[in-house]
Design a protein around this motif. Structure first.
Motif, PDB file in Angstrom:
ATOM      1  N   VAL A 270      32.219 -44.048 -22.854  1.00 50.52           N
ATOM      2  CA  VAL A 270      33.438 -43.581 -22.206  1.00 50.52           C
ATOM      3  C   VAL A 270      33.673 -42.130 -22.597  1.00 50.52           C
ATOM      4  N   PHE A 271      33.957 -41.297 -21.588  1.00 50.89           N
ATOM      5  CA  PHE A 271      34.185 -39.872 -21.804  1.00 50.89           C
ATOM      6  C   PHE A 271      35.554 -39.495 -21.253  1.00 50.89           C
ATOM      7  N   ARG A 272      36.260 -38.661 -21.987  1.00 48.23           N
ATOM      8  CA  ARG A 272      37.529 -38.117 -21.518  1.00 48.23           C
ATOM      9  C   ARG A 272      37.259 -36.747 -20.894  1.00 48.23           C
ATOM     10  N   GLY A 273      37.553 -36.611 -19.625  1.00 51.85           N
ATOM     11  CA  GLY A 273      37.347 -35.347 -18.945  1.00 51.85           C
ATOM     12  C   GLY A 273      35.951 -35.215 -18.361  1.00 51.85           C
TER      13      GLY A 273
ATOM     14  N   THR B  50      31.655 -44.276 -18.059  1.00 49.07           N
ATOM     15  CA  THR B  50      32.886 -44.054 -17.323  1.00 49.07           C
ATOM     16  C   THR B  50      33.502 -42.747 -17.792  1.00 49.07           C
ATOM     17  N   TYR B  51      33.828 -41.885 -16.831  1.00 47.37           N
ATOM     18  CA  TYR B  51      34.524 -40.640 -17.106  1.00 47.37           C
ATOM     19  C   TYR B  51      35.986 -40.823 -16.702  1.00 47.37           C
ATOM     20  N   VAL B  52      36.880 -40.635 -17.665  1.00 44.22           N
ATOM     21  CA  VAL B  52      38.313 -40.766 -17.416  1.00 44.22           C
ATOM     22  C   VAL B  52      38.875 -39.360 -17.251  1.00 44.22           C
ATOM     23  N   CYS B  53      39.257 -39.039 -16.025  1.00 46.55           N
ATOM     24  CA  CYS B  53      39.733 -37.695 -15.705  1.00 46.55           C
ATOM     25  C   CYS B  53      41.254 -37.682 -15.721  1.00 46.55           C
ATOM     26  N   ARG B  54      41.836 -36.748 -16.442  1.00 43.57           N
ATOM     27  CA  ARG B  54      43.292 -36.639 -16.487  1.00 43.57           C
ATOM     28  C   ARG B  54      43.803 -36.137 -15.141  1.00 43.57           C
ATOM     29  N   PHE B  55      44.668 -36.929 -14.507  1.00 50.48           N
ATOM     30  CA  PHE B  55      45.234 -36.525 -13.230  1.00 50.48           C
ATOM     31  C   PHE B  55      46.535 -35.778 -13.506  1.00 50.48           C
ATOM     32  N   ASP B  56      46.476 -34.445 -13.390  1.00 48.17           N
ATOM     33  CA  ASP B  56      47.634 -33.608 -13.666  1.00 48.17           C
ATOM     34  C   ASP B  56      47.775 -32.571 -12.554  1.00 48.17           C
TER      35      ASP B  56
END
Length: 314
Positions: free
Chosen positions: A3-6, A87-93
């Motif tokens: 799991v990756f953030r961004g 899985t890449y978790v992209c911050r929705f901002d």
């Protein structure tokens, strides 16, 4: 699953990719993930999911965003079980929401994730003001050398499978309908934490799962099966809601009284499967009245399990 953030500046490998919120990982999601993993295995590449946190609807309209079917942790567990490699978790901002469709293709898909083959839902739109669509992805694939396929909507008994349909079924207390759309009973997973011990005072100790800031997709009292504590599911009765008799805090909590279980379970990560609704949550005039009702709930749940012994099977 990793799991990756961004999104990285540049991908370290090519990938077979799909994009979505995957709330609940219902049968439609599962069919899409099967296409993803099969294609990835055939090409010898990782099967990759790009998802978003928070849900875009929570960003654009937090006051009326739908209840989540699964927390981020639960979603990641379900994606892992489906065979996803990354899985890449992209911050929705605001920055991401204002990105043009073309920039999303160039910066995120091509450079950041190294897409070799892409699967999307048949209604997938992306970029600022949802300007990107399937035709734009196909054109980009021709330019950059990646394949694009759409996943048609999956139907079950003539009904379109969607997260909204699952929420609607849960909101109508139709657990069987929700289970048909999910391919499994609806469940909530979380870590058992210390509560206020009111259940223990009433003679019905509970495993307490904090919902944090989450608004649950269902409320009330249920017969449940709990996994994560033993080699098989344990029967119990659960209350999910704000506990109006015990507190005025108004925060949702999931409390489970496990039948014939005497061991401590603090710190354990458990999954609670909602199998049969007993009643709505309501406020009682006293804790004694609540104790009487809990005893009745437990008796009814035990009888339901006696009549449906197969419902504790995985």
């Amino acid at each position: 699953m990793r799991v990756f953030r961004g999104i990285p500046e540049r991908a370290d490998t090519a990938a077979v990719l799909t994009i979505g919120n995957f709330d609940g990982v219902h049968l439609g999601h599962q069919a899409l993930l099967k296409l993803l993993t099969d294609k990835a295995r055939s090409l010898g590449l990782p099967a990759v999911v790009l998802t978003f946190e928070p849900h875009p609807r929570e960003y654009f309209s937090p006051s009326d965003a739908p209840a989540r079917l699964a927390s981020l942790r639960e979603k990641l567990l379900l994606l892992d079980a489906a065979g996803v490699d990354r899985t890449y978790v992209c911050r929705f901002d605001a920055r991401f929401a204002s990105q043009t469709a073309q920039a999303f293709i160039e910066d995120t898909l091509v450079r950041g994730l190294g897409v070799r083959h892409l699967f999307v839902g048949d209604d997938f739109c992306f970029g600022a003001r949802r300007q990107g669509n399937f035709a734009m992805l196909q054109a980009a694939g021709d330019r950059h050398g990646f394949g694009v396929e759409s996943m048609p909507t999956l139907g079950v008994q003539g009904e379109r499978v969607s997260s909204s349909a699952v929420r609607d079924a849960l909101g109508e207390d139709d657990l069987e309908h929700a289970a048909r759309l999910l391919g499994r009973p609806y469940s909530i997973a979380g870590r058992v934490s210390h509560g206020d011990k009111i259940g223990r005072q009433l003679g019905f100790p509970t495993a307490n799962i904090q919902m944090k800031h989450r608004r649950p997709a269902l409320t009330g009292v249920y017969a449940v099966g709990v996994e994560g504590l033993a080699g098989k599911r344990i029967a119990g009765v659960a209350n999910i809601g704000v506990r109006p008799t015990a507190t005025s805090a108004g925060r949702a909590r999931l409390e489970v009284h496990l039948f014939d279980w005497t061991q401590s379970c603090y710190g354990a990560h458990i999954r609670v499967h909602f199998l049969h609704k007993l009643r709505d949550e309501r406020k009682f005039e006293s804790l004694d009245a609540l104790r009487t009702q809990i005893a009745l709930d437990a008796d009814i749940a035990r009888q339901w399990f006696a009549d449906h012994p197969d419902r504790l099977q995985a």
